[in-house]
Write a protein that holds these residues in place. Sequence first.
Motif, short mmCIF file in Angstrom:
data_model
loop_
_atom_site.label_atom_id
_atom_site.label_comp_id
_atom_site.label_asym_id
_atom_site.label_seq_id
_atom_site.Cartn_x
_atom_site.Cartn_y
_atom_site.Cartn_z
N HIS A 17 0.86 -1.19 0.00
CA HIS A 17 0.00 0.00 0.00
C HIS A 17 0.89 1.23 0.00
O HIS A 17 1.91 1.27 0.68
CB HIS A 17 -0.89 0.03 1.26
N TYR A 18 0.50 2.23 -0.78
CA TYR A 18 1.26 3.48 -0.87
C TYR A 18 0.35 4.64 -0.52
O TYR A 18 -0.83 4.64 -0.84
CB TYR A 18 1.81 3.67 -2.29
N ASP A 19 0.91 5.65 0.09
CA ASP A 19 0.23 6.91 0.41
C ASP A 19 -1.03 6.72 1.24
O ASP A 19 -1.96 7.52 1.15
CB ASP A 19 -0.08 7.69 -0.87
N HIS A 20 -1.12 5.69 2.01
CA HIS A 20 -2.20 5.48 2.97
C HIS A 20 -3.59 5.72 2.39
O HIS A 20 -4.39 6.50 2.90
CB HIS A 20 -1.99 6.35 4.21
N GLY A 21 -3.87 5.10 1.24
CA GLY A 21 -5.19 5.17 0.65
C GLY A 21 -5.41 6.35 -0.28
O GLY A 21 -6.47 6.46 -0.87
N ARG A 22 -4.43 7.23 -0.42
CA ARG A 22 -4.57 8.35 -1.35
C ARG A 22 -4.38 7.86 -2.77
O ARG A 22 -3.71 6.87 -3.03
CB ARG A 22 -3.54 9.43 -1.05
N THR A 23 -4.95 8.56 -3.71
CA THR A 23 -4.82 8.21 -5.12
C THR A 23 -3.42 8.55 -5.61
O THR A 23 -2.92 9.65 -5.36
CB THR A 23 -5.87 8.96 -5.96
N LEU A 24 -2.80 7.63 -6.32
CA LEU A 24 -1.49 7.87 -6.91
C LEU A 24 -1.66 8.29 -8.36
O LEU A 24 -2.64 7.94 -9.00
CB LEU A 24 -0.65 6.59 -6.87
#
Length: 52
Positions: A17-24
């Motif tokens: 998981h990247y950016d804790h659920g934020r859209t990349l």
Amino acid sequence: MRHRLRTFLPNAVAGRHYDHGRTLPNGDFAISHHDLLAGDLDSIERLQPTRR
């Protein structure tokens, strides 16, 4: 699942998981074969788009 379809599926997968659920941003991500086999997912890099 039919057995003949299993030949198209991987034996294992890895995820993070990247950016804790934020859209990349859209784009491709890459990791070297060596780092993948070593389980070093911190080596994943985002490839920037290039123009040809």
